[in-house]
Design a protein around this motif. Sequence first.
Motif, PDB file in Angstrom:
ATOM      1  N   UNK A 174     -10.290  -3.679   3.750  1.00 42.14           N
ATOM      2  CA  UNK A 174      -9.429  -2.645   4.334  1.00 42.14           C
ATOM      3  C   UNK A 174      -8.010  -3.130   4.602  1.00 42.14           C
ATOM      4  N   UNK A 175      -7.775  -4.430   4.389  1.00 39.64           N
ATOM      5  CA  UNK A 175      -6.436  -4.976   4.598  1.00 39.64           C
ATOM      6  C   UNK A 175      -5.616  -4.908   3.309  1.00 39.64           C
ATOM      7  N   UNK A 214      -4.780  -2.318  -0.990  1.00 41.01           N
ATOM      8  CA  UNK A 214      -5.831  -2.736  -0.060  1.00 41.01           C
ATOM      9  C   UNK A 214      -6.930  -3.486  -0.812  1.00 41.01           C
ATOM     10  N   UNK A 215      -7.780  -4.163  -0.060  1.00 40.80           N
ATOM     11  CA  UNK A 215      -8.971  -4.758  -0.674  1.00 40.80           C
ATOM     12  C   UNK A 215     -10.193  -4.280   0.099  1.00 40.80           C
ATOM     13  N   UNK A 273      -4.075  -6.654   0.468  1.00 37.65           N
ATOM     14  CA  UNK A 273      -4.438  -7.937  -0.136  1.00 37.65           C
ATOM     15  C   UNK A 273      -3.242  -8.886  -0.108  1.00 37.65           C
ATOM     16  N   UNK A 302      -3.971   0.959  -3.847  1.00 37.27           N
ATOM     17  CA  UNK A 302      -4.407  -0.144  -4.692  1.00 37.27           C
ATOM     18  C   UNK A 302      -4.061  -1.489  -4.087  1.00 37.27           C
ATOM     19  N   UNK A 329      -3.723  -0.247   5.490  1.00 38.84           N
ATOM     20  CA  UNK A 329      -3.266   0.917   4.737  1.00 38.84           C
ATOM     21  C   UNK A 329      -2.436   1.822   5.641  1.00 38.84           C
TER      22      UNK A 329
END
Lengths: 125, 125, 125, 125
Positions: A7-8, A3-4, A10, A1, A55
């Motif tokens: 793919x990084x 990640x955004x 947040x 949760x 991630x």
Amino acid sequence: MDTDASGRIHYTALFRYFETAEIEFFRETGILHHHPGIAFPRVHVECDYRSAILFDDLIVLEVSVGKIGRAPVQLNFRVLKDEKEAARGNVVIASMDRQTQRAAAVPANVREKLEPYLSSIQVIE
Amino acid sequence: MDTDASGRIHYTALFRYFETAEIEFFRETGILHHHPGIAFPRVHVECDYRSAILFDDLIVLEVSVGKIGRAPVQLNFRVLKDEKEAARGNVVIASMDRQTQRAAAVPANVREKLEPYLSSIQVIE
Amino acid sequence: MDTDASGRIHYTALFRYFETAEIEFFRETGILHHHPGIAFPRVHVECDYRSAILFDDLIVLEVSVGKIGRAPVQLNFRVLKDEKEAARGNVVIASMDRQTQRAAAVPANVREKLEPYLSSIQVIE
Amino acid sequence: MDTDASGRIHYTALFRYFETAEIEFFRETGILHHHPGIAFPRVHVECDYRSAILFDDLIVLEVSVGKIGRAPVQLNFRVLKDEKEAARGNVVIASMDRQTQRAAAVPANVREKLEPYLSSIQVIE
């Protein structure tokens, strides 16, 4: 949760990591628990992001004490990934009299327990 | 920040939307504010996801009252995207005497204000 | 940040703990990483809360595999505080073909690695 | 869920409000959607807290453009409660070539659409 869609991790997730590190640090130094009559609101928070955290990246969080003023304490944080700094930031925590809602001196036992962690190099400014 | 690496809204974000909808619903029905002596802890929360919600999708949240028991109240939520149900869920809120920490009857004014919103169709079971 | 105005850990924070436990579990079983062509969206999540968890309470998270269907896998979670169950819940994870966006069989290596963790007692139903 | 055990809105929640305001601002200016080949990672975020925000306080968020550099854009945020500033902060958003992962010029259409919102008073420095 954390990640955004890029793919990084947040950027706001780092403040959660900072708080987790802060709580562990306060637990270890024996100042986690409530100090009667004194609240510790945040007055400033910041973070600089140098490289993406993805991630499942393994990161290390470093906490040090940047400054101890009369009322505020600044904690510095560094996030290391592969031994390189991926992010750094700080929070400034005020000491406030719960009754008057005004600035109070940092409690003596808090000051004393934080002093050994004062970073000789003032990393954030 | 609600998206994850798959580009979808992360499933846990929906519970934030549910709570936002719940607060607006309680504000509108005039029962948002604290009821002296009674706390309202959640005893159950669930959500079923039917289709992906993506960044910038416009969604509509529907709130209804599923059940009013002696102590618990069940709120039902539906998340609509393009008029189709993308997710549905519910929360069960207990009424608890703050002092004894035991179940209490739903306050009469809460019961009365929620009854008009009882869904005739008991959507979640 | 996980507490709320009642001093309890907010109920939604538990889904973050569930996800953390899930990731560690998948890392340990060697199935954390992406399975080409297959996505794993959540189709159901739920949690039952039995007793309040407070700031600085030490909790233990137990993960087990509740069911392995043709397409879905159910993970069960228990949150223990002082060796008593404070909460329990589950997530149901579908297997979906990324291209067709339709249900796919659970990948064989995932199934094989999860089977040893099937709880003999089907705790959530 | 935004409150903490002190009854205040937790300081990290403000970054969520900033992001919500940012998305609405970008939607309104017509630059919300993805710009081919360019990513917009955050390189800096900060917030100063002046007074407590409590549950159910009505707040207003103001967004303005602080600076438009060659690659970075700074957005300024103010949180008003009863027409007084309760918090202010900013985020610095870089423009990055997705392929080379290096700084890129702010896309011309983004620059053009943001310029009208440049705050004449550079509020955060």
